[in-house]
Design an enzyme around this catalytic site. Sequence first.
Site, mmCIF file in Angstrom:
data_model
loop_
_atom_site.group_PDB
_atom_site.id
_atom_site.type_symbol
_atom_site.label_atom_id
_atom_site.label_comp_id
_atom_site.label_asym_id
_atom_site.label_seq_id
_atom_site.Cartn_x
_atom_site.Cartn_y
_atom_site.Cartn_z
ATOM 1 N N VAL A 70 -1.043 -4.105 -5.389
ATOM 2 C CA VAL A 70 -0.895 -3.728 -4.125
ATOM 3 C C VAL A 70 0.620 -4.009 -3.379
ATOM 4 O O VAL A 70 1.109 -4.935 -3.549
ATOM 5 C CB VAL A 70 -1.927 -4.452 -3.299
ATOM 6 C CG1 VAL A 70 -1.963 -3.945 -1.755
ATOM 7 C CG2 VAL A 70 -3.287 -4.616 -3.880
ATOM 8 N N CYS A 71 0.966 -2.653 -2.936
ATOM 9 C CA CYS A 71 2.401 -2.780 -2.296
ATOM 10 C C CYS A 71 1.911 -1.914 -0.942
ATOM 11 O O CYS A 71 0.989 -1.603 -0.471
ATOM 12 C CB CYS A 71 3.530 -2.424 -2.882
ATOM 13 S SG CYS A 71 3.573 -0.823 -3.672
ATOM 14 N N GLY A 72 3.146 -1.382 -0.318
ATOM 15 C CA GLY A 72 3.021 -0.638 0.711
ATOM 16 C C GLY A 72 2.315 0.372 0.483
ATOM 17 O O GLY A 72 1.279 1.251 1.185
ATOM 18 N N GLY A 74 1.631 1.905 -3.038
ATOM 19 C CA GLY A 74 1.196 1.636 -4.296
ATOM 20 C C GLY A 74 2.115 2.259 -5.488
ATOM 21 O O GLY A 74 2.015 2.141 -6.501
ATOM 22 N N GLN A 114 -1.356 -0.810 0.785
ATOM 23 C CA GLN A 114 -1.986 -1.468 1.932
ATOM 24 C C GLN A 114 -1.595 -0.603 3.201
ATOM 25 O O GLN A 114 -2.367 -0.567 4.195
ATOM 26 C CB GLN A 114 -1.260 -2.897 2.077
ATOM 27 C CG GLN A 114 -1.920 -3.477 3.319
ATOM 28 C CD GLN A 114 -1.696 -4.899 3.295
ATOM 29 O OE1 GLN A 114 -1.798 -5.508 2.362
ATOM 30 N NE2 GLN A 114 -1.105 -5.455 4.448
#
Length: 159
Positions: A70-72, A74, A114
């Site tokens: 998960v990052c800002g 993806g 996210q």
Amino acid sequence: MPDALRLAIGSDDAGFEYKEALKAELLASELVESVEDVGVDRDGHTPYPHIAIAAAELVAEGVVDRALLVCGTGLGMAIAANKVRGVRAVTAHDSYSVERSVLSNDAQVLALGQRVVGLELARRLTREWLTYRFETTSPSGEKVAAIRRYEAGARDPVS
């Protein structure tokens, strides 16, 4: 019921809250044997490529079956994870893409954003992702085999 999966999970600071929420669900799932958290912690600021590559290497080495990142958005996580030989990582934000990532492409890494999906959707996509298993005898089996051959150095991956 499919065999339980060994998973890695990781995020950068932009995905930390979802990582923690999804990790709790994974740990409670009967479809999950184990979860290895490769970072970050609450105060972590490790750049996403380091997290993605650490998780993807666990997949490539066979330590885990799959990884959830998960990052800002993806996107960066998927790009970095795809640099690890033998790993197929995707970014998906809908049920059909999650399904096809596994059933058609044998993707072992799912990256979520996210900042672009709600938490309840991320939870649902993760639950669905756990239920899919790639079949080498499926119509997509030969396509994935061609990818593997190319990655292994074949000049003509079709043969």
